[in-house]
Design an enzyme around this catalytic site. Structure first.
Site, PDB file in Angstrom:
ATOM      1  N   ASN A 104      83.471  19.597  94.667  1.00 31.08           N
ATOM      2  CA  ASN A 104      83.517  20.951  95.234  1.00 31.08           C
ATOM      3  C   ASN A 104      82.720  21.901  94.355  1.00 31.08           C
ATOM      4  O   ASN A 104      82.636  21.687  93.137  1.00 31.08           O
ATOM      5  CB  ASN A 104      84.981  21.422  95.300  1.00 31.08           C
ATOM      6  CG  ASN A 104      85.120  22.828  95.851  1.00 31.08           C
ATOM      7  OD1 ASN A 104      84.472  23.185  96.837  1.00 31.08           O
ATOM      8  ND2 ASN A 104      85.921  23.647  95.180  1.00 31.08           N
ATOM      9  N   HIS A 106      82.644  25.771  93.024  1.00 31.44           N
ATOM     10  CA  HIS A 106      83.564  26.911  92.877  1.00 31.44           C
ATOM     11  C   HIS A 106      82.836  28.039  92.159  1.00 31.44           C
ATOM     12  O   HIS A 106      82.173  27.798  91.140  1.00 31.44           O
ATOM     13  CB  HIS A 106      84.794  26.492  92.076  1.00 31.44           C
ATOM     14  CG  HIS A 106      85.796  27.587  91.909  1.00 31.44           C
ATOM     15  ND1 HIS A 106      86.620  28.017  92.927  1.00 31.44           N
ATOM     16  CD2 HIS A 106      86.082  28.367  90.837  1.00 31.44           C
ATOM     17  CE1 HIS A 106      87.380  29.008  92.489  1.00 31.44           C
ATOM     18  NE2 HIS A 106      87.064  29.245  91.228  1.00 31.44           N
ATOM     19  N   SER A 133      80.744  26.393  89.114  1.00 30.24           N
ATOM     20  CA  SER A 133      81.044  25.068  88.589  1.00 30.24           C
ATOM     21  C   SER A 133      81.151  24.060  89.723  1.00 30.24           C
ATOM     22  O   SER A 133      81.622  24.401  90.807  1.00 30.24           O
ATOM     23  CB  SER A 133      82.394  25.086  87.847  1.00 30.24           C
ATOM     24  OG  SER A 133      82.455  26.148  86.919  1.00 30.24           O
ATOM     25  N   ASP A 142      91.164  23.490  92.255  1.00 32.15           N
ATOM     26  CA  ASP A 142      90.081  23.791  91.303  1.00 32.15           C
ATOM     27  C   ASP A 142      90.346  23.197  89.925  1.00 32.15           C
ATOM     28  O   ASP A 142      89.874  23.715  88.916  1.00 32.15           O
ATOM     29  CB  ASP A 142      89.864  25.313  91.193  1.00 32.15           C
ATOM     30  CG  ASP A 142      89.546  25.953  92.535  1.00 32.15           C
ATOM     31  OD1 ASP A 142      89.965  27.101  92.773  1.00 32.15           O
ATOM     32  OD2 ASP A 142      88.914  25.261  93.363  1.00 32.15           O
TER      33      ASP A 142
HETATM   34  C1  GRF Z   1      80.430  29.763  97.779  1.00 30.72           C
HETATM   35  O1  GRF Z   1      80.346  30.859  96.925  1.00 30.72           O
HETATM   36  C2  GRF Z   1      81.260  28.674  97.141  1.00 30.72           C
HETATM   37  O2  GRF Z   1      81.203  28.656  95.730  1.00 30.72           O
HETATM   38  C3  GRF Z   1      82.627  29.052  97.577  1.00 30.72           C
HETATM   39  O3  GRF Z   1      82.494  29.550  98.904  1.00 30.72           O
HETATM   40  C4  GRF Z   1      81.191  30.081  99.057  1.00 30.72           C
HETATM   41  C5  GRF Z   1      80.597  29.394 100.260  1.00 30.72           C
HETATM   42  O4  GRF Z   1      79.357  29.869 100.569  1.00 30.72           O
HETATM   43  N1  GRF Z   1      83.556  27.952  97.518  1.00 30.72           N
HETATM   44  P1  GRF Z   1      78.437  29.051 101.618  1.00 30.72           P
HETATM   45  O5  GRF Z   1      79.261  28.839 102.873  1.00 30.72           O
HETATM   46  O6  GRF Z   1      78.052  27.747 100.997  1.00 30.72           O
HETATM   47  O7  GRF Z   1      77.275  29.943 101.852  1.00 30.72           O
END
Ligand code: GRF
Length: 277
Positions: A104, A106, A133, A142
């Protein structure tokens, strides 16, 4: 090296998914899946001929939803799942079924600021930097092993949206690189490094994968998972072979340097004179 099949799970815009598709190396995006049938990223993926899947858990409940998601992933031959803005918590049972194969992205420097509103919290805390990260997904939100981070300075006058935009750009650079590293086996990585060296060739030899230059081996990978390279003998005599145990968390930068030095100890003079590596 056969590209590894990855599924990307999204819930919305999917800009990280787009980065994973456009910068794919060592893996291919075999499925873009979503818990939101109207997620904008699905249309983008479909328009590029990528297989998509979506289902809303509303009205069917998480177990039934995850059972169908799991079937779609297996039917697509997926080996790794990349969550990219997927905002639905996976059950412990699902995480267990895909143990160690889910990653994932984050938007914070984990373990700092798990959960939501990461940028506002970093600014409120007066931090000098924020970032993003990539981590392995476990039952703890997370909480899994962090595979890579990217730092982004917090500038005077920043608000959460301004910072989020700069962090998102960092995410798009970090995630594809880390996913490539994550799906590659140790042999894939050694092969990748050896292939960058001049006139390096690969052959199989009695249960080993051998990398040679001018037919002189400089790296050998055994089926048992040990790397053998040449090192300069302390007494200046002929180079000798040394086994390197990669261990659980290999230092790939060091290993790349060792392989290159071993190439230098094996390469014919004309290649070294020609500027070597
Ligand atoms: C990103 O900032 C990611 O880190 C977080 O959600 C957001 C998703 O953005 N988990 P996208 O849909 O990939 O544009």
């Amino acid at each position: 090296m056969a590209d590894k099949a990855v599924a990307v799970l999204i819930s919305g815009r999917g800009s990280n998914m787009m980065a994973l598709v456009e910068q794919a190396r060592g893996y291919r995006v075999a499925l873009v899946a979503s818990d939101k049938p109207d997620a904008a990223g699905l249309a983008w993926a479909a328009a590029r001929g990528l297989p998509t899947w979506s289902l809303s858990p509303r009205g069917i409940g998480k177990p039934a939803y995850e059972a169908q998601l799991d079937r779609a992933l297996r039917e697509a031959g997926v080996g790794t799942i990349a969550l990219a803005g997927y905002m639905r918590l996976l059950s412990d049972a699902f995480v267990a079924r895909w143990r160690g194969r889910i990653v994932n992205i984050h938007p914070s420097l984990l373990p700092l600021y798990k959960g939501l509103d990461t940028h506002a919290r970093a600014i409120a805390a007066g931090d000098a930097e924020a970032g993003c990260s990539v981590h392995v997904v476990t039952e703890e939100l997370d909480g899994g092993t962090v595979l890579g981070r990217s730092r982004v300075p917090i500038l005077p006058g920043d608000d959460a949206d301004m910072l989020a935009a700069r962090v998102l750009a960092a995410e798009h650079a970090l995630y594809p690189r880390i996913l490539t590293e994550f799906v590659m086996t140790p042999l894939d990585r050694i092969r990748d490094m050896a292939s960058l060296l001049p006139e390096a060739a690969e052959r199989a030899d009695r249960g080993e994968t051998v990398f040679a230059v001018a037919d002189r081996p400089f790296a050998r990978w055994t089926d048992g998972g040990t790397l053998h390279i040449r090192t300069a003998a302390s007494d200046g005599a002929a180079a000798e072979w040394r086994a390197i145990d990669l261990g659980a968390d290999p230092d790939w930068t060091l290993i790349e340097d060792r392989i290159a030095r071993s190439w230098e100890l094996s390469a014919p003079a004309h290649l070294l004179e020609a500027g070597g590596r």
